[in-house]
Design a protein around this motif. Structure first.
Motif, short mmCIF file in Angstrom:
data_model
loop_
_atom_site.label_atom_id
_atom_site.label_comp_id
_atom_site.label_asym_id
_atom_site.label_seq_id
_atom_site.Cartn_x
_atom_site.Cartn_y
_atom_site.Cartn_z
N SER A 123 37.44 30.71 25.65
CA SER A 123 36.97 29.58 24.83
C SER A 123 38.17 28.75 24.37
O SER A 123 39.04 29.25 23.66
CB SER A 123 36.21 30.10 23.62
N ARG A 124 38.17 27.48 24.75
CA ARG A 124 39.25 26.58 24.32
C ARG A 124 39.29 26.48 22.79
O ARG A 124 40.36 26.45 22.19
CB ARG A 124 39.04 25.20 24.94
N THR A 125 38.12 26.48 22.15
CA THR A 125 38.04 26.39 20.69
C THR A 125 38.68 27.60 20.03
O THR A 125 39.45 27.47 19.07
CB THR A 125 36.57 26.25 20.24
N SER A 126 38.37 28.78 20.53
CA SER A 126 38.96 30.01 19.97
C SER A 126 40.47 30.06 20.18
O SER A 126 41.21 30.49 19.30
CB SER A 126 38.30 31.24 20.59
N ARG A 127 40.92 29.64 21.37
CA ARG A 127 42.38 29.60 21.62
C ARG A 127 43.06 28.68 20.61
O ARG A 127 44.09 29.04 20.04
CB ARG A 127 42.69 29.13 23.04
N ALA A 128 42.48 27.52 20.39
CA ALA A 128 43.07 26.56 19.45
C ALA A 128 43.06 27.11 18.03
O ALA A 128 44.03 26.95 17.28
CB ALA A 128 42.33 25.23 19.53
N TYR A 129 41.96 27.76 17.64
CA TYR A 129 41.86 28.31 16.29
C TYR A 129 42.89 29.42 16.07
O TYR A 129 43.61 29.43 15.06
CB TYR A 129 40.44 28.83 16.03
N CYS A 130 42.97 30.35 17.02
CA CYS A 130 43.94 31.44 16.91
C CYS A 130 45.36 30.89 16.90
O CYS A 130 46.21 31.36 16.13
CB CYS A 130 43.75 32.43 18.05
#
Length: 163
Positions: free
Chosen positions: A44-51
């Motif tokens: 998930s691009r969103t999860s990568r960015a959040y982490c």
């Protein structure tokens, strides 16, 4: 509140014996003097960015979209921390930690799973292949950061003990 979809943190202390000097920052968090490298692995691009956002102030952050990409990246980068999604197409987080731990050089590297799959059964499944912690992905970002730093400091201290 912010949420992480599911990640695995692998904290690598780069030297045996340990060459990392530990200091305390302005927030009372002990950290190595050198800026550690983090690899965020999540489909998930969103999860990568959040982490990555959680760690970006204290870590040099790299990203991979799969377990296979993570293992390819390991050929070029020695990570201090890896955040890995538990559920991904292809290699799952459990598959990745089992394969990662097969290499004797990775045997003492602390691993922290972050997942929406909470409960004792899921936590035990994450701890079995060698993870040292399994907090919920609903944990506040500052708690995730502090627990990550604690594992990094504990690994550095463990490596300073006589073998």
């Amino acid at each position: 509140p912010m949420f992480i979809l599911g990640c695995l943190l692998i904290i690598t202390v780069r030297s045996f014996p340990c060459r990392i000097a530990i200091r305390t920052d302005d927030h009372g968090v002990s950290m190595p003097d050198a800026k550690p490298t983090a690899i965020v692995v999540d489909d998930s691009r969103t999860s990568r960015a959040y982490c990555a956002a959680i760690l970006s102030g204290r870590f040099d952050v790299r990203a991979a979209a799969s377990g296979a990409e993570f293992f390819s990246l390991l050929g070029d980068v020695t990570p201090d921390v890896v955040l890995l999604d538990v559920e991904m197409p292809g290699l799952s987080g459990y598959d990745v930690i089992r394969r990662f731990k097969l290499d004797p050089a990775n045997a003492d590297i602390p691993v922290i799973f972050l997942s929406a799959h909470d409960g004792a059964e899921n936590e035990l499944e994450g701890l079995a292949p060698g993870a040292v912690d399994y907090p919920s992905n609903h944990s506040p970002p500052q708690l995730i950061l502090r627990r990550t730093h604690l594992q990094l400091v504990m690994a550095a201290q463990k490596n300073q003990l006589p073998h």
